[in-house]
Motif scaffolding. Sequence first.
Motif, mmCIF file in Angstrom:
data_model
loop_
_atom_site.group_PDB
_atom_site.id
_atom_site.type_symbol
_atom_site.label_atom_id
_atom_site.label_comp_id
_atom_site.label_asym_id
_atom_site.label_seq_id
_atom_site.Cartn_x
_atom_site.Cartn_y
_atom_site.Cartn_z
ATOM 1 N N THR A 15 0.872 -1.177 0.000
ATOM 2 C CA THR A 15 0.000 0.000 0.000
ATOM 3 C C THR A 15 0.906 1.223 0.000
ATOM 4 N N LEU A 16 0.312 2.388 -0.140
ATOM 5 C CA LEU A 16 1.122 3.613 -0.099
ATOM 6 C C LEU A 16 1.865 3.725 1.242
ATOM 7 N N ALA A 17 1.160 3.444 2.332
ATOM 8 C CA ALA A 17 1.796 3.555 3.656
ATOM 9 C C ALA A 17 2.983 2.588 3.770
ATOM 10 N N GLU A 18 2.841 1.394 3.235
ATOM 11 C CA GLU A 18 3.937 0.416 3.300
ATOM 12 C C GLU A 18 5.112 0.850 2.417
ATOM 13 N N ALA A 19 4.773 1.414 1.281
ATOM 14 C CA ALA A 19 5.831 1.888 0.375
ATOM 15 C C ALA A 19 6.601 3.033 1.019
ATOM 16 N N GLU A 20 5.868 3.935 1.649
ATOM 17 C CA GLU A 20 6.504 5.080 2.321
ATOM 18 C C GLU A 20 7.428 4.598 3.437
ATOM 19 N N GLU A 21 6.952 3.639 4.202
ATOM 20 C CA GLU A 21 7.749 3.148 5.322
ATOM 21 C C GLU A 21 9.066 2.545 4.815
ATOM 22 N N PHE A 22 8.967 1.784 3.734
ATOM 23 C CA PHE A 22 10.165 1.179 3.143
ATOM 24 C C PHE A 22 11.152 2.266 2.731
ATOM 25 N N ILE A 23 10.661 3.250 2.003
ATOM 26 C CA ILE A 23 11.550 4.280 1.447
ATOM 27 C C ILE A 23 12.135 5.168 2.549
ATOM 28 N N GLU A 24 11.415 5.326 3.633
ATOM 29 C CA GLU A 24 11.964 6.112 4.738
ATOM 30 C C GLU A 24 13.091 5.364 5.451
ATOM 31 N N ARG A 25 12.963 4.058 5.548
ATOM 32 C CA ARG A 25 13.988 3.271 6.272
ATOM 33 C C ARG A 25 15.171 2.858 5.408
ATOM 34 N N PHE A 26 14.913 2.652 4.123
ATOM 35 C CA PHE A 26 15.920 2.004 3.272
ATOM 36 C C PHE A 26 17.259 2.757 3.136
ATOM 37 N N PRO A 27 17.244 4.080 2.874
ATOM 38 C CA PRO A 27 18.530 4.765 2.706
ATOM 39 C C PRO A 27 19.465 4.566 3.900
ATOM 40 N N GLY A 28 18.920 4.552 5.106
ATOM 41 C CA GLY A 28 19.744 4.328 6.296
ATOM 42 C C GLY A 28 20.381 2.947 6.280
ATOM 43 N N GLU A 29 19.670 1.987 5.750
ATOM 44 C CA GLU A 29 20.148 0.597 5.705
ATOM 45 C C GLU A 29 21.287 0.396 4.700
ATOM 46 N N GLU A 37 23.767 1.525 -8.973
ATOM 47 C CA GLU A 37 22.435 2.123 -9.014
ATOM 48 C C GLU A 37 21.410 1.182 -8.394
ATOM 49 N N THR A 38 20.527 1.755 -7.591
ATOM 50 C CA THR A 38 19.412 0.980 -7.039
ATOM 51 C C THR A 38 18.117 1.654 -7.469
ATOM 52 N N VAL A 39 17.258 0.871 -8.087
ATOM 53 C CA VAL A 39 16.001 1.402 -8.626
ATOM 54 C C VAL A 39 14.838 0.667 -7.964
ATOM 55 N N ILE A 40 13.826 1.419 -7.554
ATOM 56 C CA ILE A 40 12.632 0.803 -6.974
ATOM 57 C C ILE A 40 11.471 0.972 -7.959
ATOM 58 N N CYS A 41 10.971 -0.138 -8.467
ATOM 59 C CA CYS A 41 9.812 -0.083 -9.358
ATOM 60 C C CYS A 41 8.572 -0.371 -8.510
ATOM 61 N N ALA A 42 7.918 0.704 -8.121
ATOM 62 C CA ALA A 42 6.779 0.624 -7.207
ATOM 63 C C ALA A 42 5.473 0.670 -8.007
ATOM 64 N N PRO A 43 4.377 0.278 -7.380
ATOM 65 C CA PRO A 43 3.076 0.438 -8.056
ATOM 66 C C PRO A 43 2.820 1.913 -8.397
ATOM 67 N N PHE A 44 2.088 2.143 -9.466
ATOM 68 C CA PHE A 44 1.840 3.508 -9.944
ATOM 69 C C PHE A 44 1.382 4.468 -8.848
ATOM 70 N N ILE A 45 0.418 3.999 -8.024
ATOM 71 C CA ILE A 45 -0.181 4.958 -7.083
ATOM 72 C C ILE A 45 0.810 5.444 -6.031
ATOM 73 N N SER A 46 1.922 4.750 -5.844
ATOM 74 C CA SER A 46 2.909 5.208 -4.860
ATOM 75 C C SER A 46 3.974 6.112 -5.476
ATOM 76 N N LEU A 47 4.077 6.116 -6.784
ATOM 77 C CA LEU A 47 5.224 6.789 -7.409
ATOM 78 C C LEU A 47 5.285 8.292 -7.125
ATOM 79 N N ALA A 48 4.141 8.971 -7.122
ATOM 80 C CA ALA A 48 4.161 10.423 -6.917
ATOM 81 C C ALA A 48 4.754 10.742 -5.541
ATOM 82 N N ARG A 49 4.287 10.030 -4.543
ATOM 83 C CA ARG A 49 4.783 10.277 -3.187
ATOM 84 C C ARG A 49 6.249 9.856 -3.043
#
Length: 257
Positions: A15-29, A37-49
Amino acid sequence: MRQTLIVANWKMYKTLAEAEEFIERFPGEIAGISGMETVICAPFISLARLSVLTERTTLLLGAQNMHWQKEGAFTGEISPLMLRDLGIKYVIIGHSERRLHFNESSLLIKRKVASAFNFGLIPILCIGENWEQHSSKETEKVIAEQLFGALEGLTVEKDILQKMVLAYEPVWAIGTGTPAHGDEANAIAGFIRSLLQEKWGEVSEKVRILYGGSVNPDNITEFTGKEEIDGALVGSSSLNVKTFAELIRVVFSERRA
Ligand code: PGA
């Protein structure tokens, strides 16, 4: 030297909330990782955020599909213009799940690849044989058909074409927990490069070729350690922050070794 590329394909997960949580934690990891290069191919509805959340990170974003037209009466579709507008850099095209479940043909895939280039997006073109074709030793034939089916007649300059990414994904290895053998995948990647060489000469040395299909932190270097393989397209092992970060770290340490 081709830069190593690891692409997360989240498919229809998060979901958007799950995608956000991942992206907030990942750079620190993955702090301290550079030169790949690391690319995240997320569902369309999460891409804007996510395009906002990744602004100050080294993470890049990709879409998992797109329509080939700029805009129009195509209910339910997303255009390349919309993706470019968000700063999306990559787009997966012709994934086997789309070929299989949504009847994507070579012609359609060719249109999408051409359109991606037109809009300044980098296509990650997926090709690969299914189990039946694999067992009957038709892999090279299928690969050549899919590759030329998508690229034949494409009118883009060589310096643009060389940015393209190809993902060799044997269908039987996707989501099954049974990856191809590293040597086998390397041989196919080499074969793909030889096809590119025949048609487009030195472009073949620049195009990055990924392996995809049941890649995880324990087996990733079996692929990225090979001469012809420049990275991976990762499905289920990209969904968990810790697992995906571990996979990235393993590749990074191997590159430095
Ligand atoms: P998997 O998926 O890593 O879960 O096998 C790969 C893909 O479909 O791109």
